[in-house]
Design an enzyme around this catalytic site. Structure first.
Site, short mmCIF file in Angstrom:
data_model
loop_
_atom_site.label_atom_id
_atom_site.label_comp_id
_atom_site.label_asym_id
_atom_site.label_seq_id
_atom_site.Cartn_x
_atom_site.Cartn_y
_atom_site.Cartn_z
N GLY A 82 -8.68 -1.17 4.56
CA GLY A 82 -9.74 -1.54 3.61
C GLY A 82 -9.89 -3.04 3.71
O GLY A 82 -9.80 -3.59 4.81
N ASN A 83 -10.07 -3.72 2.59
CA ASN A 83 -10.08 -5.18 2.62
C ASN A 83 -8.76 -5.70 3.15
O ASN A 83 -8.71 -6.56 4.01
CB ASN A 83 -10.33 -5.74 1.22
CG ASN A 83 -11.81 -5.83 0.94
OD1 ASN A 83 -12.59 -6.11 1.85
ND2 ASN A 83 -12.19 -5.57 -0.29
N GLY A 84 -7.67 -5.19 2.57
CA GLY A 84 -6.34 -5.41 3.14
C GLY A 84 -6.09 -4.23 4.06
O GLY A 84 -6.70 -3.17 3.88
N HIS B 197 0.84 -1.21 0.00
CA HIS B 197 0.00 0.00 0.00
C HIS B 197 0.88 1.27 0.00
O HIS B 197 0.45 2.32 0.48
CB HIS B 197 -0.92 0.08 1.24
CG HIS B 197 -1.91 -1.03 1.38
ND1 HIS B 197 -2.17 -1.65 2.58
CD2 HIS B 197 -2.72 -1.62 0.47
CE1 HIS B 197 -3.10 -2.57 2.41
NE2 HIS B 197 -3.45 -2.59 1.14
N MET C 213 -16.67 -4.79 7.14
CA MET C 213 -16.85 -4.08 8.41
C MET C 213 -18.27 -3.53 8.58
O MET C 213 -18.80 -3.46 9.69
CB MET C 213 -15.80 -2.96 8.52
CG MET C 213 -15.78 -2.26 9.85
SD MET C 213 -15.62 -3.38 11.27
CE MET C 213 -13.85 -3.60 11.37
N ARG C 214 -18.92 -3.15 7.48
CA ARG C 214 -20.30 -2.66 7.59
C ARG C 214 -21.20 -3.71 8.23
O ARG C 214 -22.01 -3.40 9.11
CB ARG C 214 -20.87 -2.34 6.20
CG ARG C 214 -20.43 -1.01 5.67
CD ARG C 214 -20.74 -0.90 4.21
NE ARG C 214 -19.88 -1.80 3.44
CZ ARG C 214 -19.56 -1.63 2.16
NH1 ARG C 214 -20.08 -0.62 1.51
NH2 ARG C 214 -18.76 -2.45 1.54
N GLU D 86 -11.96 5.45 5.83
CA GLU D 86 -12.68 6.64 5.34
C GLU D 86 -14.15 6.64 5.76
O GLU D 86 -14.78 7.69 5.80
CB GLU D 86 -12.59 6.71 3.80
CG GLU D 86 -11.20 7.04 3.31
CD GLU D 86 -11.05 6.85 1.80
OE1 GLU D 86 -12.02 7.08 1.07
OE2 GLU D 86 -9.94 6.47 1.37
N ASN D 87 -14.68 5.43 6.03
CA ASN D 87 -16.14 5.34 6.22
C ASN D 87 -16.61 4.89 7.59
O ASN D 87 -17.76 5.14 7.94
CB ASN D 87 -16.72 4.38 5.19
CG ASN D 87 -16.52 4.88 3.78
OD1 ASN D 87 -17.00 5.95 3.44
ND2 ASN D 87 -15.80 4.13 2.98
N GLU E 52 -4.78 6.24 -5.04
CA GLU E 52 -3.57 5.61 -5.56
C GLU E 52 -3.42 5.86 -7.07
O GLU E 52 -2.32 6.02 -7.57
CB GLU E 52 -3.60 4.12 -5.27
CG GLU E 52 -3.45 3.85 -3.77
CD GLU E 52 -3.93 2.48 -3.33
OE1 GLU E 52 -3.08 1.61 -3.14
OE2 GLU E 52 -5.15 2.29 -3.19
P1 AMP Z 1 -11.15 -1.03 0.15
O1 AMP Z 1 -10.36 -2.29 0.12
O2 AMP Z 1 -10.37 0.16 0.51
O3 AMP Z 1 -12.01 -0.83 -1.07
O4 AMP Z 1 -12.20 -1.22 1.35
C1 AMP Z 1 -13.25 -2.13 1.28
C2 AMP Z 1 -13.84 -2.34 2.65
O5 AMP Z 1 -14.24 -1.09 3.22
C3 AMP Z 1 -15.12 -3.16 2.63
O6 AMP Z 1 -14.89 -4.52 2.67
C4 AMP Z 1 -15.80 -2.69 3.88
O7 AMP Z 1 -15.43 -3.55 4.94
C5 AMP Z 1 -15.25 -1.34 4.18
N1 AMP Z 1 -16.27 -0.30 4.11
C6 AMP Z 1 -16.74 0.35 3.04
N2 AMP Z 1 -17.71 1.23 3.40
C7 AMP Z 1 -17.87 1.13 4.74
C8 AMP Z 1 -18.70 1.76 5.72
N3 AMP Z 1 -19.59 2.69 5.39
N4 AMP Z 1 -18.54 1.38 7.00
C9 AMP Z 1 -17.65 0.45 7.35
N5 AMP Z 1 -16.84 -0.17 6.48
C10 AMP Z 1 -16.94 0.15 5.19
#
Ligand code: AMP
Length: 399
Positions: free
Chosen positions: A210-212, A180, A284-285, A334-335, A385
């Site tokens: 994020g996922n990772g 990353h 995480m949601r 971010e979320n 990125e």
């Molecule tokens: P990324 O790998 O950066 O795209 O992150 C993906 C992950 O972000 C998803 O698997 C979710 O677990 C998490 N995510 C996305 N939106 C939210 C949200 N509103 N609240 C909590 N987790 C979130």
């Protein structure tokens, strides 16, 4: 000056077209299910209508041809011809010790990326397929490679070496590389701008979750330490990855459960983390939703996840002998209001004073979530990125 950014996975190819005069995205899209039946191309011209095409796309070469077709299409296209594209920038996961910065693609560079296949068998080969496909379809366009590991090459030996026989480092380059890197690089620069202080004067922990997920200790603008290691399995607890465990668990489990090496590898990468503890999801949601509904395993998964993140932030503050700022980025960072709150509220001893209302605000802009007088500031900085890849590509081609 237009730059095409590409991110090739084993069965996918994501792309973005940037106009570097104002750093705007003209179009973005992805090809999914490459090599499977019913491959899908999704193309989103900025301000235009999304295009979805289903066809047989057997390899990356065909995928690149489809991308070219849609980018120059009289109706859905955003450029008259590929002559408008000055260069293509590729995301490459592993640059080993050879690449400390982004670089123009040459025969030597390609040879070196191939030599690094061993270190990233799932990621580097598809990136190479993307590079070759561009070479075949657009032979006159310069290409640039941007590595996930490059930003972390500033780590000193005391943080990148493992306390195992030195011969393993000398012979096989077994060491911490971290991943990353483009994201940690981008958000640390954005955070310094938002703080209005020179990056070189700051002690920062950036959390790309994020996922990772990985954390980095950014000291004077450079990575001093980061949580992912030889591979992206080490460090924080993730969606389906375990993060740190006692390495003795590997032989012990193989013995007790009669598992092969590849089965244990798959267990730790694909069937661990939030998914394994909650039994619900890696997302995480869904964990937060289940936890709020009273699910005990979801709460345990959430508590373990946030505890491990706090532990890293604390360790890095100690490692740098101080802390000015913590930065949250990527999907969860971010979320997830709940994750940021659970982490920040338990780090008040470091001088973090969370502003509960600011933490609720959603925005695409970098922002503070701590109170004005907080000794350590916490920021949310949306990562980008692709923009960093486009910038590096533009700089190298211009030069
Ligand atoms: P990324 O790998 O950066 O795209 O992150 C993906 C992950 O972000 C998803 O698997 C979710 O677990 C998490 N995510 C996305 N939106 C939210 C949200 N509103 N609240 C909590 N987790 C979130």
């Amino acid at each position: 000056m237009m730059i095409l950014v590409m991110n090739a996975g084993s069965s996918s190819l994501k792309y973005q077209v940037y106009n570097m005069l104002n750093e705007t995205v003209l179009a973005q899209g992805r090809v999914e299910r490459i090599g499977m039946d019913a491959s899908i191309l999704t193309h989103e011209p900025t301000g235009g209508t999304e295009v979805n095409q289903v066809s047989e796309i057997l390899d990356h070469n065909t995928a690149v041809r489809k991308v070219i077709d849609v980018l120059t299409h009289p109706e859905h296209g955003v450029i008259p011809s590929m002559d408008a594209i000055q260069a293509v920038g590729h995301r490459v996961v592993h640059g080993g010790e050879s690449f400390k910065a982004s670089t123009l693609v040459t025969e030597e560079v390609k040879k070196e990326i191939r030599r690094l296949f061993d270190l990233a068998p799932l990621h580097n080969p598809p990136a190479m397929m993307g590079i070759t496909a561009v070479e075949i379809n657009l032979p006159n366009i310069p290409q640039v490679v941007v590595f996930d590991t490059a930003f972390h090459q500033s780590m000193p030996q005391e943080t990148f070496l493992y306390p195992i026989p030195m011969v393993l480092y000398r012979r096989h380059k077994i060491r911490r590389y971290g991943f990353h890197g483009t994201s940690h690089d981008y958000v640390s620069k954005q955070a310094a701008k938002t703080l209005g202080r020179p990056l070189e004067s700051l002690k920062m922990v950036t959390c790309h979750i994020g996922n990772g997920a990985s954390c980095a200790a950014i000291l004077n603008g450079k990575t001093y330490d980061t949580s992912m290691g030889l591979t992206p399995l080490e460090g924080l607890m993730m969606g389906t990855r375990s993060g740190d465990i006692d390495p003795a668990i590997v032989p012990f489990t193989m013995n007790k459960e009669e598992l092969s090496l590849s089965e244990v590898n798959s267990m730790l990468n694909k069937h661990s983390g939030l998914q394994a503890i909650s039994g619900i999801s890696s997302d995480m949601r869904e964990i937060v939703e289940a936890m709020e509904g009273g699910d005990k395993q979801a709460k345990l998964a959430f508590d373990m996840y946030t505890y491990r993140l706090r532990k890293y932030i604390g360790a890095y503050a100690a490692g740098m002998n101080g802390l000015d700022a913590v930065v949250f980025t990527a999907g969860v960072g971010e979320n997830s209001v709940a994750v940021r709150r659970a982490v920040c509220e338990q780090l008040s001893f470091l001088g973090i004073e969370l502003d509960v209302e600011r933490n609720q605000i959603r925005s695409k802009e970098p922002r503070f979530i701590t109170k004005d007088g907080s000794r350590v500031q916490v920021l949310v900085v949306p990562t980008n990125e692709e923009l960093l890849i486009a910038r590096d590509t533009y700089q190298l081609v211009k030069a």
